[in-house]
Motif scaffolding. Sequence first.
Motif, PDB file in Angstrom:
ATOM      1  N   PHE A  10     -19.329 -13.257  11.117  1.00  8.65           N
ATOM      2  CA  PHE A  10     -19.848 -12.324  12.130  1.00  8.65           C
ATOM      3  C   PHE A  10     -19.491 -10.883  11.791  1.00  8.65           C
ATOM      4  CE2 PHE A  10     -18.507  -9.786  15.817  1.00  8.65           C
ATOM      5  CZ  PHE A  10     -19.754  -9.556  16.403  1.00  8.65           C
ATOM      6  N   ARG A  11     -18.247 -10.637  11.385  1.00  9.21           N
ATOM      7  CA  ARG A  11     -17.824  -9.278  11.035  1.00  9.21           C
ATOM      8  C   ARG A  11     -18.681  -8.699   9.919  1.00  9.21           C
ATOM      9  NH1 ARG A  11     -12.643  -7.282  12.186  1.00  9.21           N
ATOM     10  NH2 ARG A  11     -11.344  -8.600  13.507  1.00  9.21           N
ATOM     11  N   ARG A  12     -18.877  -9.484   8.879  1.00 11.08           N
ATOM     12  CA  ARG A  12     -19.630  -8.988   7.728  1.00 11.08           C
ATOM     13  C   ARG A  12     -21.096  -8.755   8.090  1.00 11.08           C
ATOM     14  NH1 ARG A  12     -17.886 -10.983   1.915  1.00 11.08           N
ATOM     15  NH2 ARG A  12     -18.996  -9.016   1.591  1.00 11.08           N
ATOM     16  N   ALA A  50     -25.452  -4.956   9.250  1.00 10.27           N
ATOM     17  CA  ALA A  50     -26.491  -4.470  10.164  1.00 10.27           C
ATOM     18  C   ALA A  50     -26.233  -3.026  10.566  1.00 10.27           C
ATOM     19  CB  ALA A  50     -26.548  -5.366  11.406  1.00 10.27           C
ATOM     20  N   ALA A  51     -24.966  -2.658  10.709  1.00 11.47           N
ATOM     21  CA  ALA A  51     -24.611  -1.301  11.141  1.00 11.47           C
ATOM     22  C   ALA A  51     -24.990  -0.264  10.104  1.00 11.47           C
ATOM     23  CB  ALA A  51     -23.115  -1.230  11.437  1.00 11.47           C
ATOM     24  N   VAL A  52     -24.665  -0.521   8.829  1.00 16.35           N
ATOM     25  CA  VAL A  52     -24.838   0.513   7.808  1.00 16.35           C
ATOM     26  C   VAL A  52     -26.218   0.488   7.163  1.00 16.35           C
ATOM     27  CG1 VAL A  52     -22.371   0.594   7.329  1.00 16.35           C
ATOM     28  CG2 VAL A  52     -23.828  -0.950   5.990  1.00 16.35           C
ATOM     29  N   THR A  53     -27.063  -0.440   7.606  1.00 21.56           N
ATOM     30  CA  THR A  53     -28.452  -0.451   7.124  1.00 21.56           C
ATOM     31  C   THR A  53     -29.442  -0.046   8.203  1.00 21.56           C
ATOM     32  OG1 THR A  53     -28.673  -2.811   7.664  1.00 21.56           O
ATOM     33  CG2 THR A  53     -27.985  -2.244   5.413  1.00 21.56           C
ATOM     34  N   GLY A  54     -28.953   0.223   9.416  1.00 20.53           N
ATOM     35  CA  GLY A  54     -29.818   0.666  10.501  1.00 20.53           C
ATOM     36  C   GLY A  54     -30.352  -0.448  11.367  1.00 20.53           C
ATOM     37  N   GLU A  55     -30.095  -1.707  11.005  1.00 20.99           N
ATOM     38  CA  GLU A  55     -30.620  -2.827  11.785  1.00 20.99           C
ATOM     39  C   GLU A  55     -29.967  -2.903  13.163  1.00 20.99           C
ATOM     40  OE1 GLU A  55     -33.239  -5.768  12.525  1.00 20.99           O
ATOM     41  OE2 GLU A  55     -33.162  -4.534  10.711  1.00 20.99           O
ATOM     42  N   LEU A  56     -28.695  -2.534  13.236  1.00 20.77           N
ATOM     43  CA  LEU A  56     -27.960  -2.628  14.500  1.00 20.77           C
ATOM     44  C   LEU A  56     -28.532  -1.702  15.562  1.00 20.77           C
ATOM     45  CD1 LEU A  56     -25.454  -3.924  15.883  1.00 20.77           C
ATOM     46  CD2 LEU A  56     -24.136  -1.952  15.096  1.00 20.77           C
ATOM     47  N   THR A  57     -29.073  -0.572  15.150  1.00 21.11           N
ATOM     48  CA  THR A  57     -29.573   0.435  16.109  1.00 21.11           C
ATOM     49  C   THR A  57     -31.088   0.571  16.062  1.00 21.11           C
ATOM     50  OG1 THR A  57     -28.891   2.039  14.408  1.00 21.11           O
ATOM     51  CG2 THR A  57     -27.500   1.846  16.366  1.00 21.11           C
ATOM     52  N   VAL A  71     -18.614   5.792   7.172  1.00 22.96           N
ATOM     53  CA  VAL A  71     -18.526   5.757   5.706  1.00 22.96           C
ATOM     54  C   VAL A  71     -17.585   4.641   5.259  1.00 22.96           C
ATOM     55  CG1 VAL A  71     -17.904   7.047   3.627  1.00 22.96           C
ATOM     56  CG2 VAL A  71     -19.043   8.221   5.530  1.00 22.96           C
ATOM     57  N   SER A  72     -16.482   4.464   5.973  1.00 25.43           N
ATOM     58  CA  SER A  72     -15.535   3.417   5.619  1.00 25.43           C
ATOM     59  C   SER A  72     -16.130   2.032   5.822  1.00 25.43           C
ATOM     60  CB  SER A  72     -14.248   3.560   6.429  1.00 25.43           C
ATOM     61  OG  SER A  72     -13.258   2.679   5.948  1.00 25.43           O
ATOM     62  N   HIS A  73     -16.866   1.843   6.914  1.00 22.83           N
ATOM     63  CA  HIS A  73     -17.534   0.559   7.131  1.00 22.83           C
ATOM     64  C   HIS A  73     -18.482   0.259   5.975  1.00 22.83           C
ATOM     65  CE1 HIS A  73     -15.851  -0.286  10.953  1.00 22.83           C
ATOM     66  NE2 HIS A  73     -16.513   0.629  11.646  1.00 22.83           N
ATOM     67  N   TYR A  74     -19.211   1.273   5.527  1.00 18.37           N
ATOM     68  CA  TYR A  74     -20.142   1.060   4.420  1.00 18.37           C
ATOM     69  C   TYR A  74     -19.387   0.701   3.136  1.00 18.37           C
ATOM     70  CZ  TYR A  74     -23.549   1.652   0.780  1.00 18.37           C
ATOM     71  OH  TYR A  74     -24.348   1.413  -0.303  1.00 18.37           O
ATOM     72  N   ALA A  75     -18.333   1.462   2.825  1.00 16.87           N
ATOM     73  CA  ALA A  75     -17.566   1.214   1.599  1.00 16.87           C
ATOM     74  C   ALA A  75     -16.941  -0.178   1.615  1.00 16.87           C
ATOM     75  CB  ALA A  75     -16.488   2.278   1.438  1.00 16.87           C
ATOM     76  N   ASN A  76     -16.470  -0.611   2.777  1.00 15.32           N
ATOM     77  CA  ASN A  76     -15.818  -1.914   2.883  1.00 15.32           C
ATOM     78  C   ASN A  76     -16.794  -3.083   2.809  1.00 15.32           C
ATOM     79  OD1 ASN A  76     -13.119  -1.165   3.062  1.00 15.32           O
ATOM     80  ND2 ASN A  76     -13.231  -0.816   5.262  1.00 15.32           N
ATOM     81  N   GLU A  77     -18.060  -2.848   3.142  1.00 18.01           N
ATOM     82  CA  GLU A  77     -19.017  -3.942   3.154  1.00 18.01           C
ATOM     83  C   GLU A  77     -20.002  -3.836   1.992  1.00 18.01           C
ATOM     84  OE1 GLU A  77     -20.506  -7.345   3.642  1.00 18.01           O
ATOM     85  OE2 GLU A  77     -18.765  -6.686   4.786  1.00 18.01           O
TER      86      GLU A  77
END
Length: 510
Positions: free
Chosen positions: A202-204, A209-216, A379-385
């Motif tokens: 779920f986290r991943r 979804a967050a850093v690709t725009g799907e979440l919003t 930015v950190s969320h993107y780098a981590n995923e």
Amino acid sequence: MDATVEGIDTDPPARTMWDLPRNWCWASLRNIGSWTSGGTPNSNEPKYYGGPIPWIRITDLNEGQLRQAERTITQLGLTESSAKLLNAPFLMFAMYGASIGKMAISEIDAATNQAIACCQPSDAIYIDYLFWALQRSKRNIISLGQGGAQPNISQRILLDCKIPLAPLPEQRRIVARIDELFAEIAAGEAALADARKGLETFRRALLKAAVTGELTRDWRTNVPTSESGDDVLKRIGKNAASNGRKRRIASAARLDSSDLQTLPETWSWAQLGELGEIVGGITVDKKRKPETAVTVPYLRVANVQRGHIDLSEVKSIVVERTSAERLRLQKGDLLLNEGGDRDKIGRGWVWDGSIPDMIHQNHVFRVRLHDKALNSYFVSHYANELGRRFFVEQGKQTTNLASISLSKVMTLPVPVPPPAETEEIVRRVSEALSIADDTLAQLDAEAADAARLKQAILKAAFEGRLVPQDPADEPASALLARIAAEQPAQPVKRRGGKTPPIKGRRTKTS
């Protein structure tokens, strides 16, 4: 957990001896079987290794039934060392180092190294009962260890320890009940493990979804864009030119995004070096003698985890005052690891400013973003995923460690959403991860409950409260005396030869 036993205290106090039921007695480990330890053939002699004889080391011990060893030795290696071939089943107890107290029951004829004490029980004790009795007493036995940070326990000390010995028929009843209850707990623990895996999935999925725009996606439909990601990049470029700041890499317009994730129309791709100042940290050198010295705390690779900063152990360093000022972290700085295991390069999180005057070592990069419209957490969320693949591909592997250069880190492609959408993404992710963290804490608590319940079951078992006693059972003391009179407690074994087979009594161990 579903496994419950009426009357069991789930937080039992540690005691070395206690009152036993009428037909039980305390027995020294040396009196309940034949004990020995093994040996290690010369590691520089290839002819000693790779043969047909399993050779068990502490790393093989699995706290249950052991059916194979990672390494094997030859008959020559057995004969020309102090290793001994033991007939299964026999119990093993680790005596050395960080793994002291680790156990297993060997289901195969095998030899062991000298770090393992081995017992072939006499007819007075059921081997599974001995296994669980030692599990019950393990903490007390480990406390007898001698040495520094990783204590050792000698076989003499181990054999002087006592365990509660029940009549033989009751031993079987106790083992059967422990197996039954532990099987129920194991089912619960498997469910907890599945829940953890689901939580990580779920986290991943959330971060992707967050850093690709799907979440919003829904948010963009209802909220007009006042400033796009491209607008932010243009402002950063204009400010860079007016401030005389040198641009060290190509502009966003030159970034080849053909192989990158397709972004929403109002988003843009940029390289990390365009979005912020990236610097390495201080080199740890105990020989350095600063002229104007100050002592400050600093962050190491171990502190910078994926998605959090671990402050459980923060070290200090003596540096030049000018270096401390130049490298002092500010709240909101993004931290990325430069080295470590290959799959951990680039992991990081955002500094929260909780410790004043904090700096960072040279194996940790600091990124300070140029514009307040950018968000370090995004930015950190993107780098981590999604950034993981970049760091693995761009990292350089040495013999023991992997690392990535500052120039490579600067080229990390980063999506730049509109500022308002960035804030909405971070808000939604924060809320979802907070719920996930609460769920994880609940899983941790249930796992701790399971561990306590296991100890409580063992406590009840070896105090005589887990199964009923039968007055007709032969008392354990009488059984011990009869066995001692019939045969030696420690049969003689010839070097390199097989020990006499033991009449084992076995049931499935957990």
